[in-house]
Design a protein around this motif. Structure first.
Motif, PDB file in Angstrom:
ATOM      1  N   PHE A 145       2.330   9.928   5.102  1.00  9.96           N
ATOM      2  CA  PHE A 145       3.086   8.968   4.305  1.00  9.96           C
ATOM      3  C   PHE A 145       2.147   7.822   3.930  1.00  9.96           C
ATOM      4  N   VAL A 146       1.961   7.638   2.625  1.00 10.16           N
ATOM      5  CA  VAL A 146       1.047   6.624   2.107  1.00 10.16           C
ATOM      6  C   VAL A 146       1.864   5.493   1.496  1.00 10.16           C
ATOM      7  N   GLY A 147       1.571   4.285   1.928  1.00 11.91           N
ATOM      8  CA  GLY A 147       2.214   3.106   1.366  1.00 11.91           C
ATOM      9  C   GLY A 147       1.169   2.142   0.853  1.00 11.91           C
ATOM     10  N   VAL A 148       1.402   1.598  -0.336  1.00 15.94           N
ATOM     11  CA  VAL A 148       0.488   0.615  -0.926  1.00 15.94           C
ATOM     12  C   VAL A 148       1.216  -0.716  -0.961  1.00 15.94           C
ATOM     13  N   ALA A 174       3.453  14.149  11.418  1.00 16.51           N
ATOM     14  CA  ALA A 174       3.272  13.159  10.352  1.00 16.51           C
ATOM     15  C   ALA A 174       2.438  11.989  10.836  1.00 16.51           C
ATOM     16  N   GLU A 175       1.758  11.367   9.887  1.00 16.70           N
ATOM     17  CA  GLU A 175       1.006  10.149  10.163  1.00 16.70           C
ATOM     18  C   GLU A 175       1.171   9.206   8.978  1.00 16.70           C
ATOM     19  N   SER A 176       0.870   7.941   9.217  1.00 12.10           N
ATOM     20  CA  SER A 176       0.965   6.962   8.140  1.00 12.10           C
ATOM     21  C   SER A 176      -0.432   6.569   7.670  1.00 12.10           C
ATOM     22  N   HIS A 177      -0.493   6.155   6.409  1.00 13.36           N
ATOM     23  CA  HIS A 177      -1.764   5.733   5.817  1.00 13.36           C
ATOM     24  C   HIS A 177      -1.482   4.523   4.928  1.00 13.36           C
ATOM     25  N   PRO A 178      -1.545   3.313   5.507  1.00  8.69           N
ATOM     26  CA  PRO A 178      -1.314   2.124   4.689  1.00  8.69           C
ATOM     27  C   PRO A 178      -2.546   1.771   3.858  1.00  8.69           C
ATOM     28  N   ILE A 179      -2.292   1.278   2.662  1.00  4.02           N
ATOM     29  CA  ILE A 179      -3.346   0.837   1.755  1.00  4.02           C
ATOM     30  C   ILE A 179      -2.965  -0.559   1.276  1.00  4.02           C
ATOM     31  N   PHE A 180      -3.954  -1.450   1.218  1.00  6.54           N
ATOM     32  CA  PHE A 180      -3.678  -2.810   0.764  1.00  6.54           C
ATOM     33  C   PHE A 180      -4.439  -3.089  -0.520  1.00  6.54           C
ATOM     34  N   SER A 181      -3.792  -3.834  -1.398  1.00  6.84           N
ATOM     35  CA  SER A 181      -4.330  -4.111  -2.717  1.00  6.84           C
ATOM     36  C   SER A 181      -4.029  -5.549  -3.108  1.00  6.84           C
ATOM     37  N   VAL A 182      -4.879  -6.120  -3.924  1.00  8.11           N
ATOM     38  CA  VAL A 182      -4.641  -7.453  -4.463  1.00  8.11           C
ATOM     39  C   VAL A 182      -3.491  -7.404  -5.468  1.00  8.11           C
ATOM     40  N   ASP A 183      -3.381  -6.302  -6.195  1.00  7.30           N
ATOM     41  CA  ASP A 183      -2.318  -6.138  -7.191  1.00  7.30           C
ATOM     42  C   ASP A 183      -1.822  -4.690  -7.168  1.00  7.30           C
ATOM     43  N   PRO A 184      -0.899  -4.363  -6.266  1.00  6.89           N
ATOM     44  CA  PRO A 184      -0.432  -2.976  -6.151  1.00  6.89           C
ATOM     45  C   PRO A 184       0.146  -2.403  -7.448  1.00  6.89           C
ATOM     46  N   THR A 185       0.769  -3.229  -8.249  1.00  3.64           N
ATOM     47  CA  THR A 185       1.339  -2.726  -9.501  1.00  3.64           C
ATOM     48  C   THR A 185       0.244  -2.197 -10.410  1.00  3.64           C
ATOM     49  N   ALA A 186      -0.839  -2.944 -10.536  1.00  3.77           N
ATOM     50  CA  ALA A 186      -1.940  -2.527 -11.399  1.00  3.77           C
ATOM     51  C   ALA A 186      -2.816  -1.457 -10.759  1.00  3.77           C
ATOM     52  N   ASP A 187      -2.962  -1.502  -9.431  1.00  4.84           N
ATOM     53  CA  ASP A 187      -3.889  -0.613  -8.719  1.00  4.84           C
ATOM     54  C   ASP A 187      -3.265   0.666  -8.181  1.00  4.84           C
ATOM     55  N   SER A 231       7.046  -7.254   4.357  1.00  4.27           N
ATOM     56  CA  SER A 231       6.285  -7.726   5.513  1.00  4.27           C
ATOM     57  C   SER A 231       5.567  -9.041   5.206  1.00  4.27           C
ATOM     58  N   ARG A 232       5.247  -9.747   6.282  1.00  3.89           N
ATOM     59  CA  ARG A 232       4.555 -11.036   6.133  1.00  3.89           C
ATOM     60  C   ARG A 232       3.040 -10.891   6.127  1.00  3.89           C
ATOM     61  N   ASN A 233       2.536  -9.767   6.641  1.00  4.22           N
ATOM     62  CA  ASN A 233       1.087  -9.579   6.748  1.00  4.22           C
ATOM     63  C   ASN A 233       0.780  -8.089   6.892  1.00  4.22           C
ATOM     64  N   PRO A 234      -0.492  -7.716   6.783  1.00  8.92           N
ATOM     65  CA  PRO A 234      -0.856  -6.297   6.877  1.00  8.92           C
ATOM     66  C   PRO A 234      -0.441  -5.630   8.187  1.00  8.92           C
ATOM     67  N   GLU A 235      -0.538  -6.333   9.293  1.00 10.08           N
ATOM     68  CA  GLU A 235      -0.179  -5.736  10.584  1.00 10.08           C
ATOM     69  C   GLU A 235       1.305  -5.378  10.620  1.00 10.08           C
ATOM     70  N   GLU A 236       2.135  -6.261  10.082  1.00 15.67           N
ATOM     71  CA  GLU A 236       3.572  -5.987  10.053  1.00 15.67           C
ATOM     72  C   GLU A 236       3.873  -4.811   9.121  1.00 15.67           C
ATOM     73  N   TYR A 237       3.175  -4.747   7.980  1.00 13.24           N
ATOM     74  CA  TYR A 237       3.386  -3.620   7.070  1.00 13.24           C
ATOM     75  C   TYR A 237       2.968  -2.312   7.741  1.00 13.24           C
TER      76      TYR A 237
END
Length: 138
Positions: free
Chosen positions: A37-40, A74-87, A49-55
């Motif tokens: 499961f990938v979340g951006v 299953a495993e999770s794969h979080p991804i962080f972006s400055v602008d998730p809509t554009a990226d 969430s308030r921060n990456p750790e919480e997400y």
């Protein structure tokens, strides 16, 4: 046929993922495949969430719930972006290689007039991914 299935999820719309989560669970069971499961998300505070750790923790909890509910690996794969809509599209395409997925299963929406102005993510991913993409409506 498939060994690792990538499933992009938007935790803001979890209630709209039921059909695609049922389909991926069946495919994972049939092929004995791992589901990722990938979340951006933004690294900054969001409504989820308030921060990456919480997400990361929320995505992991979602993943564990799905694993327990459907008895899948299953495993999770979080991804962080400055602008998730554009990226989002680029981040999802990059994730294919990062996790070595051989199938993407994405929930999508019912087409409407805005699709003629703004391309949806499922279409973009299916046009540009080098692996199979299943788009699940509803």
């Amino acid at each position: 046929m498939f060994s690792k299935i990538m499933v992009p999820v938007d935790l803001r719309h979890e209630e709209q993922l039921t059909k695609s989560l049922d389909v991926v669970a069946k495919l994972a069971t049939i092929y004995n495949a791992k589901v990722v499961f990938v979340g951006v998300s933004l690294a900054a505070p969001t409504e989820i969430s308030r921060n990456p750790e919480e997400y990361k923790a929320k995505l992991e909890l979602f993943t564990q719930e799905q694993s327990d509910l459907h008895d899948i690996d299953a495993e999770s794969h979080p991804i962080f972006s400055v602008d998730p809509t554009a990226d989002l599209n680029k981040k999802l395409l990059d994730a294919i290689d990062e996790i070595d997925a051989d199938l993407i299963l994405m929930a999508t929406h019912i087409p409407n007039v805005s699709d003629y102005i703004f391309a949806n993510h499922g279409n973009y991913i299916s046009d540009h991914a080098d692996i199979s993409v299943f788009l699940i409506r509803g």
